[in-house]
Design an enzyme around this catalytic site. Structure first.
Site, PDB file in Angstrom:
ATOM      1  N   TYR A   1       0.837  -1.208   0.000  1.00 43.38           N
ATOM      2  CA  TYR A   1       0.000   0.000   0.000  1.00 43.38           C
ATOM      3  C   TYR A   1       0.869   1.253   0.000  1.00 43.38           C
ATOM      4  O   TYR A   1       1.003   1.927  -0.981  1.00 43.38           O
ATOM      5  CB  TYR A   1      -0.942  -0.019   1.205  1.00 43.38           C
ATOM      6  CG  TYR A   1      -1.972   1.080   1.156  1.00 43.38           C
ATOM      7  CD1 TYR A   1      -3.100   0.962   0.348  1.00 43.38           C
ATOM      8  CD2 TYR A   1      -1.829   2.231   1.919  1.00 43.38           C
ATOM      9  CE1 TYR A   1      -4.052   1.971   0.291  1.00 43.38           C
ATOM     10  CE2 TYR A   1      -2.783   3.244   1.866  1.00 43.38           C
ATOM     11  CZ  TYR A   1      -3.891   3.114   1.055  1.00 43.38           C
ATOM     12  OH  TYR A   1      -4.818   4.121   1.002  1.00 43.38           O
TER      13      TYR A   1
ATOM     14  N   SER B   1      -6.294   0.872  -4.466  1.00 41.73           N
ATOM     15  CA  SER B   1      -6.475   2.289  -4.127  1.00 41.73           C
ATOM     16  C   SER B   1      -5.137   3.028  -4.245  1.00 41.73           C
ATOM     17  O   SER B   1      -4.571   3.101  -5.331  1.00 41.73           O
ATOM     18  CB  SER B   1      -7.089   2.411  -2.731  1.00 41.73           C
ATOM     19  OG  SER B   1      -7.555   3.712  -2.489  1.00 41.73           O
TER      20      SER B   1
ATOM     21  N   ASP C   1     -17.713   2.938  -7.742  1.00 43.08           N
ATOM     22  CA  ASP C   1     -16.657   3.473  -6.878  1.00 43.08           C
ATOM     23  C   ASP C   1     -16.710   4.998  -6.942  1.00 43.08           C
ATOM     24  O   ASP C   1     -16.335   5.598  -7.941  1.00 43.08           O
ATOM     25  CB  ASP C   1     -15.280   2.969  -7.339  1.00 43.08           C
ATOM     26  CG  ASP C   1     -14.178   3.295  -6.341  1.00 43.08           C
ATOM     27  OD1 ASP C   1     -14.404   4.153  -5.463  1.00 43.08           O
ATOM     28  OD2 ASP C   1     -13.096   2.695  -6.437  1.00 43.08           O
TER      29      ASP C   1
ATOM     30  N   HIS D   1     -15.658   0.899  -3.875  1.00 40.89           N
ATOM     31  CA  HIS D   1     -14.226   0.908  -3.589  1.00 40.89           C
ATOM     32  C   HIS D   1     -13.772  -0.348  -2.850  1.00 40.89           C
ATOM     33  O   HIS D   1     -12.589  -0.624  -2.770  1.00 40.89           O
ATOM     34  CB  HIS D   1     -13.886   2.159  -2.781  1.00 40.89           C
ATOM     35  CG  HIS D   1     -12.431   2.500  -2.795  1.00 40.89           C
ATOM     36  ND1 HIS D   1     -11.747   2.799  -3.957  1.00 40.89           N
ATOM     37  CD2 HIS D   1     -11.516   2.598  -1.795  1.00 40.89           C
ATOM     38  CE1 HIS D   1     -10.477   3.059  -3.668  1.00 40.89           C
ATOM     39  NE2 HIS D   1     -10.317   2.946  -2.373  1.00 40.89           N
TER      40      HIS D   1
END
Length: 693
Positions: free
Chosen positions: A463, A543, A625, A660
């Site tokens: 991430y 993301s 999303d 999402h």
């Protein structure tokens, strides 16, 4: 800033025809040939449908995909029970019998009788209406609950009488990024909302000017009282709380996704204005509790790893603030005041550590944990002499423990019954050096007996942003990957908060390249240590992690056999123009700022796709999303398909009635993991066995 646009002709194939949109930004001409995919037009819908069908056809053609679905389903099918939370004489908890689309909320009364309070699975026929949040009144008699449709961030709040199960007529709309917080009299809730989108596009219109309201039960939303707004600061967001004794309304004021916040409060015992206690945006201030006028905060002011301070609001000059728990070498993860003690959860090299202090800051004890993994919690109240916490790791499911202050020991509270033996798997921590010499930790999980022969299928998930720490987290799907002979690798890149705010700041704004370099170094470590090789290495991120995947494809595609950008931020020059995207400027910067534009252009994935050979790529997004709007993935996927010079597939996986990620029903999660694993195996040139165990 100038812009010229050409109308794009319809094309019946799944390949989009590039336009010639060019913008001049700070004197630099920037091409945006797929700008038209930002608009929900007939052309775009036709292209999306064709991409969906093409992607589905590719994935459904992979042999023995059903075996992967079967194994994930088998592993997923166990009862899951959350840590309890108590209000009045009632105890609430979530339970999922294994494969239910959404977990069910139960209540247990003083006599131990259990019943269902709310079953989100009845809210829609396909499980796509999700329970986003709940808030129970202090007396435990009324439940407020928020729902979202198809994964949208928009929430609708409704109310239920806990005793009778009767639904109240109250309904609150146009809520995003806010809970409903009860007043001390259990008569109503404070909440934050936006005005209805003026542009008519609920999923893409920008969201500004959040406002704080009070809703009294039994009235219409149109009668709600405006408590606080800040029209001169349209980008302020309001986190709402009420002190445990109900004497103060608490406003934590954010600006975008910046971890720093302001802090205001308002007396609820007398008619008074909002008091601006902390007005400077200089640090994080997390309210923990109060003794009348003395407020306790966790802050990173002059302490990147966090400390606890006490502020008397009647004598609030900064020189009068008192440090209760000083900063340590381990960053603070979470804190709760329980039994008039400060219970602090730390991260020690990413792994959980739990310590108990007096209200004066004296260390009373470290809590003995069941192993090396993640601690969620503590969950408890100041008036109670116990608290709960949840422990898990990459190979151990979530297990709830209860700590008793009278004995000073933990006891097992809820243990899941699972269909595999955690002792058959390994989860180890290693450390490696990044490009600039920074020491970075990484967790590696796999099945016992794995040989370091340099040929193991490996999934590298990461991430690296927004001060979000990737601590160990159990997923039954990861066990299925290990059963396939795979390694699940999770490096803790800069940009997260695994080592406090300094670790976060080392991977944001103009230092974002550090995040990418940390990731490449993780891949190189796995190869050099003979865990895998480039032909068996897959990259996956969601993301902000999807942005990372875009950087992988445009900077180091030769390192990987397959790359999966999921719901990614991929156009770094326009992200701030849609929904809540403007809030990310504190993390990334903004192309509107001349000094920040060059760094963003330098790594923006969409703008750095060139004609070359790319590894197998599956761009993943969802049609609902409204956080990272799908246009990012649409534009990036179209550009990748245009520029691919190699033979590997560039496909898109576009989910319908999904967002999402939050609230996604179980069946959709299982299908998604199965598609990821089969796509990876196909890209690695590996056969999926007909039976997996």
């Amino acid at each position: 800033m100038g812009c010229q646009t050409q109308t794009v002709k319809e094309d019946s194939s799944s390949v989009a025809l590039a336009g010639n949109t060019v913008e001049t930004i700070h004197g630099v001409e920037v091409a945006d040939p797929y700008r038209f995919l930002e608009v929900e037009s007939k052309e775009t819908k036709k292209w999306v449908k064709a991409q969906q069908l093409s992607g589905q056809e590719y994935l459904s053609g992979i042999k023995n995909k059903s075996a992967v679905v079967e194994r994930i389903t088998q592993l997923w099918n166990y009862e899951k029970v959350s840590a309890p939370f108590e209000h009045g004489d009632n105890t609430f908890f979530y339970r999922n019998d294994g494969l239910q689309a959404q977990s069910v909320l139960f209540v247990k009364n003083e006599q131990g009788t259990e019943k269902v309070v709310l079953d989100p699975n009845t809210l829609s026929t396909d499980g796509t209406v999700a329970l986003s949040s709940v808030s129970v009144s202090g007396d435990g008699k009324t439940l407020a609950y928020g729902t979202s449709n198809s994964g949208s961030d928009w929430q609708q709040w409704q109310f239920v009488d806990v005793e009778t199960g009767a639904k109240l007529k109250d309904e609150l709309k146009w809520i995003k990024f806010s809970s409903a917080v009860w007043d001390h009299n259990n008569e109503g809730v404070f909440y934050a909302r936006y005005d209805a989108p003026a542009g008519g596009n609920l999923l893409a219109d920008v969201n500004f000017n959040q406002k704080v309201y009070y809703h009294k039960i039994g009235t219409e939303q149109s009668q709600d009282v405006l408590v606080y707004e800040r029209p001169q600061n349209k980008d302020w967001g309001f986190g709402i709380g009420v002190s445990e004794k109900g004497d103060y309304l608490l406003l934590s004021i954010s600006q975008g996704t910046d971890s720093r916040n302001r802090f205001f409060y308002k007396s609820l015992e007398q008619d008074s204005d909002v008091v601006e206690l902390i007005i400077d945006l200089e640090a994080e201030y997390l309210f923990l509790g109060n003794d009348k006028s003395v407020f306790y905060f966790k802050t990173d002011l002059d302490a990147p790893n966090g400390r606890v301070i006490a502020v008397d609001v009647n004598n609030s000059d900064k020189q009068n603030w008192k440090t209760i728990i000083p900063e340590s070498k381990d960053p603070i993860s979470s804190i709760a005041i329980v039994n008039d003690h400060l219970v602090v959860s730390y991260l020690h090299d990413v792994l959980g550590k739990l310590s108990i202090f007096s209200m004066n800051g004296d260390l009373r004890q470290d809590v003995a944990l069941p192993g090396k993994g993640k601690v969620a919690g503590p969950y408890g109240k100041r008036s109670k002499d116990y608290f709960y916490y949840v422990f898990n790791s990459y190979i151990q499911p979530k297990t709830t423990y209860k700590f008793d202050f009278k004995t000073g020991e933990s006891s097992l509270f809820v243990e899941p019954k699972i269909s595999f033996n955690p002792d058959d798997y390994v989860s180890e921590q290693v450390f490696y050096k990044s490009k600039d010499g920074t020491r970075v930790p990484m967790m590696l999980s796999y099945k016992k007996g794995l040989k370091k022969d340099g040929a193991n299928p490996t999934l590298l998930y990461a991430y690296g942003g927004f001060a979000i720490s990737l601590t160990p987290k159990f997923s039954p799907a990861n066990i299925a990957w290990m059963d396939l002979g795979g390694i699940y690798a999770v490096p803790n890149l800069r940009g997260g908060a695994e080592y406090g705010e300094s670790w976060h700041q080392a991977g944001m704004l103009d230092k974002k390249q550090n995040v990418f370099d940390d990731y490449y170094a993780a891949a190189e470590y796995l190869i050099s240590e003979n865990y895998t090789n480039t032909s068996k290495l897959g990259a996956y991120g969601r993301s902000n992690g999807g942005l990372l995947m875009g950087a992988v494809l445009t900077q180091r595609p030769e390192l990987f056999a397959a790359v999966l950008p999921a719901v990614g931020v991929l156009d770094m020059l326009r992200f701030h123009k849609f929904t809540i995207g403007w809030a990310w400027a504190s993390e990334y910067g903004s192309a509107d700022v001349a000094e920040q534009f060059p760094a963003l252009l330098a790594y923006s994935p969409y703008h750095n796709v060139t004609a070359r050979e790319y590894p197998a790529t599956m761009v993943m997004t969802a049609d609902h999303d409204d956080r990272v709007v799908p246009l990012h993935s649409f534009k990036f996927g179209a550009m990748m398909q245009e520029k691919q010079q190699g033979e590997e597939p560039i496909i898109m996986r576009i989910e319908s009635k999904a967002g999402h990620g939050a609230g996604k029903p179980t069946s959709m999660k299982i299908d998604e993991f199965a598609d990821i694993y089969t796509f990876l195996f196909e890209s690695f040139g590996l056969a999926i066995p007909a039976k997996i165990n």
